[in-house]
Design an enzyme around this catalytic site. Sequence first.
Site, short mmCIF file in Angstrom:
data_model
loop_
_atom_site.label_atom_id
_atom_site.label_comp_id
_atom_site.label_asym_id
_atom_site.label_seq_id
_atom_site.Cartn_x
_atom_site.Cartn_y
_atom_site.Cartn_z
N ASN A 28 -11.72 -44.34 21.08
CA ASN A 28 -12.03 -43.55 22.28
C ASN A 28 -13.11 -42.49 22.06
O ASN A 28 -13.40 -41.70 22.97
CB ASN A 28 -10.76 -42.92 22.88
CG ASN A 28 -10.19 -41.82 21.98
OD1 ASN A 28 -10.75 -41.51 20.93
ND2 ASN A 28 -9.07 -41.24 22.39
N ASP A 34 -7.53 -43.99 16.05
CA ASP A 34 -6.41 -44.15 16.99
C ASP A 34 -5.84 -45.57 16.91
O ASP A 34 -6.36 -46.44 16.20
CB ASP A 34 -6.85 -43.79 18.42
CG ASP A 34 -8.20 -44.38 18.77
OD1 ASP A 34 -8.42 -45.57 18.44
OD2 ASP A 34 -9.04 -43.67 19.35
N ASP A 205 8.75 -40.61 3.63
CA ASP A 205 8.01 -39.51 3.03
C ASP A 205 8.93 -38.66 2.13
O ASP A 205 10.05 -38.32 2.52
CB ASP A 205 7.45 -38.65 4.17
CG ASP A 205 6.48 -37.59 3.70
OD1 ASP A 205 5.40 -37.97 3.21
OD2 ASP A 205 6.79 -36.39 3.84
N GLU A 267 8.85 -42.81 -0.91
CA GLU A 267 7.88 -42.04 -1.71
C GLU A 267 8.66 -41.14 -2.65
O GLU A 267 9.36 -40.21 -2.21
CB GLU A 267 6.97 -41.19 -0.83
CG GLU A 267 5.88 -40.51 -1.67
CD GLU A 267 5.31 -39.23 -1.06
OE1 GLU A 267 4.22 -38.83 -1.48
OE2 GLU A 267 5.97 -38.61 -0.20
C1 GLC Z 1 3.96 -36.61 1.25
C2 GLC Z 1 2.74 -37.07 1.99
C3 GLC Z 1 1.75 -35.94 2.03
C4 GLC Z 1 2.39 -34.80 2.79
C5 GLC Z 1 3.71 -34.39 2.17
C6 GLC Z 1 4.52 -33.53 3.08
O1 GLC Z 1 3.70 -36.38 -0.09
O2 GLC Z 1 2.23 -38.22 1.40
O3 GLC Z 1 0.54 -36.31 2.62
O4 GLC Z 1 1.52 -33.69 2.82
O5 GLC Z 1 4.52 -35.50 1.87
O6 GLC Z 1 5.01 -34.29 4.14
#
Ligand code: GLC
Length: 528
Positions: A28, A34, A205, A267
């Site tokens: 956009n 996006d 995350d 993660e």
């Molecule tokens: C994780 C994400 C990172 C973010 C952090 C807080 O490590 O990959 O980008 O800033 O968490 O959410």
Amino acid sequence: MTIVSSAQPWWQAATIYQIYPRSFADANGDGVGDLNGIADRLDYLVDLGIDTIWISPIFPSPMADFGYDVADYTGIDPRFGTLADFDALLAKAHARGLRILLDFVPNHSSNQHAWFQQSRTSRDDPKRDWYIWRDPAPDGGPPNNWISDFGSPAWTYDAATGQYYSRAFLPEQPDLNWRNPAVRAAMLDAMRFWFDRGVDGFRLDVLWHIVKHAGFPDNPPNPDYHPGMGEMHRVHQLHSTDQPEVHVIAAEMRELADRYGAVLVGEIYLPVPKLMTYYGSADLPGVHLPFNFQLIEARWNAADLAARIVEYEAALPPGGWPNWVLGNHDRPRIATRVGPAQARVAAMLLLTLRGTPTLYQGDELGLPDARIPTDRVQDPRELREPGLGLGRDPVRTPLPWDAAGGFTIGEPWLPVDPAHLPLNVAAQAADPASMLALYRRLLALRRATPPLATGAIDTVTASGDVLRYDRSDGTTRYRILLNLGDTPVPVPVPVPVGTVGAVLTTDPSGTADPHLLRPAEGVIVKVS
Ligand code: GLC
């Protein structure tokens, strides 16, 4: 799609591509990527040969941490589009055989989330306990010595009610209280919302952060701390992360995901033995794929890589499926870490190891870290602890689609480094010697070759600069030889005449030398 036996879950043969949506493609013209931009470029991903996309957060957010501060777990930020755009993207992706993983941020919400807004109104509010509030220490300071991952105390004082709230990252990212069953139910509901729309899984995350020690004891000081590491390293995060209760929550998420045939990727930045606990156990299953960042942490030599591969493989719990990651939106790019020649070797390594690979947007072009003029810095981490090399903007700049950029018709939110322009997609797509062409060849071979996709790995050895390992499915065996050095190495490759040969080389010439590995050359050879 990848050939898999019916007993094998889809995500074991998958190849994951991480999209950083702000910088992938802007449909956009507002300078921020996006969902429609992603939808327009799906054929690029099909041609690349990946089959699963992980999209960094797209939920409504004040963008204090560029989407990792979520103000509503069941919406789409208007900068990225609408729910209808998301549904259309998902349908278009599925029609092309691509799966989509969303990025769920369980540790913290935005301070603009309605839950937190309510929580901060009074100590008696029903939502008070959805976040982690503590009285000040006797001196009025923070309740303990915990430090935010972005520097400074991990607590923010809220004068309205005279207490501190816990926040492992920015003050704009208050930590949710996962010990509260109502929080758990609400967050699982949010996951269910996306599963019901058809998403194929989540990247979770900072999963190891989500539960804190109930007594909030001080963390032990780190004797090896020196300024330059980032202030978070002043203490070991012994009590603020990796608490046993996290595994109970992971098991609840897993049970939900399994009902949908979806995958959970966690993660987790922890040493290998700790990382392995996130697979869970038969009684308490954990995530399917706790992200393995060994290739990000490795020193780039054959001995260190071999040791890490062997250690990781040996540490896997029964039934635990491996995975490998070369880069992401938080860490320096592989081409900068190891240089452009070795980045080609790294591509072959990532795509021939046993386990699900995750590839970060732009690494398939061999992009180096972008230079960011000081007055254009956006990353809150860099702004809070400048000059330490911790900033993440250099790996988050717009993808160069053509010689003029091609990401947006507007002004991009982060500048495109002129050094990226010659590495654009259009130019590389037309050049058989390019990094993009190498990635396409590697992904196509992996897809067509079950031993490489899902076979066993053995004989992982380092000899001088050469890293070697075999992949086999019991009938067919492939040998991978990677020269991590910058001198040619005569390598005795057993090549029974007529049946075998180098099926793929990283050398830009496209043909292997039968007598030696060139500097920074990797080859895949069929040996039986
Ligand atoms: C994780 C994400 C990172 C973010 C952090 C807080 O490590 O990959 O980008 O800033 O968490 O959410």
